[in-house]
Design a protein around this motif. Structure first.
Motif: not given
Length: 238
Positions: A181-188
């Motif tokens: 979820w951290s990766a998803i948010d960083a990309r977003k």
């Protein structure tokens, strides 16, 4: 070399973000231990020696009455790992998300909330404490599961932006939850984002955990990379 050719022209200012490398997430005594969780420390310490522009470690830092703890729910729907419940956004009751219940873990002021002593914390620039709002689950190092800034956010995004970070390299625990979820948010948010394969472990190391997470992240433009691959070598050459 950059795994995102479309972004290869932008400045390269990378950050290392270490997710929740805490005692409660690691053997031998962690209440929510991820198998092999301590084994990733040498890889992460090696990455900490590289010239990242910013190095951040995050910590789950829950109050005792946190909503994610199974013991804070009524029977029979209060079995750690097995029980799933519905959680409403405190500011918008119509926004309801499904949430898994966990054993008590990473409670503020307890040994289980501490970062692993073998981690080279002296090389970390910032430590972010997340999950402090008892009302909401917060897997991502950036925001709660509702992505509602009026409830709670960690400030990590602002710290990265203030340092003009362009690329985020993620490691830590666990691959199929907080790292994902951290990766998803960083990309977003707009960062070129990588997960370093040797620097993470999954709660479920099989197809339903690690495998499904890898496929999901790759579809979103977040590749798993090697600690000895070209993306890390690019940091090494700074």
């Amino acid at each position: 070399m950059d795994s995102h050719p479309a972004t290869a022209h932008i400045p390269f200012k990378p950050a290392l973000v270490i997710i929740d490398l805490q005692e409660d997430f690691c053997p031998p005594n962690g209440s929510l231990a991820v198998d092999g969780g301590r084994d990733i420390v040498p890889t992460i310490n090696d990455l900490l020696e590289l010239p990242f522009a910013l190095k951040v470690a995050t910590k789950d830092f829950h109050p005792p009455d946190h909503v994610s703890f199974a013991s804070n729910h009524e029977a029979p729907n209060n079995q750690p790992f097995a029980s799933v419940t519905k959680l409403a956004n405190p500011n918008d009751p119509s926004d309801v998300r499904e949430m898994r219940l966990w054993p008590i873990h990473c409670v503020q002021g307890t040994p289980g909330a501490e970062l692993l002593p073998e981690l080279h914390v002296d090389l970390v620039d910032h430590i972010i404490e997340k999950g402090q709002d008892k009302r909401v689950e917060m897997y991502s190092a950036f925001a709660n599961i509702f992505e509602d800034p009026s409830v709670t956010e960690s400030g990590l995004g602002e710290i990265l932006k203030a340092t003009a970070i362009t690329h985020v390299y993620l490691v830590g625990l666990a691959m199929d939850y907080c790292v994902k979820w951290s990766a998803i948010d960083a990309r977003k948010i707009g960062f070129v984002t990588y997960v370093v394969r040797e620097g993470t472990r999954a709660v479920d190391p099989g197809d339903h955990g690690w495998g499904a997470t890898q496929k999901e992240l790759e579809k979103l433009g977040v590749p798993l990379i090697s600690a000895v691959g070209p993306e890390v070598s690019r940091v090494r050459m700074l």
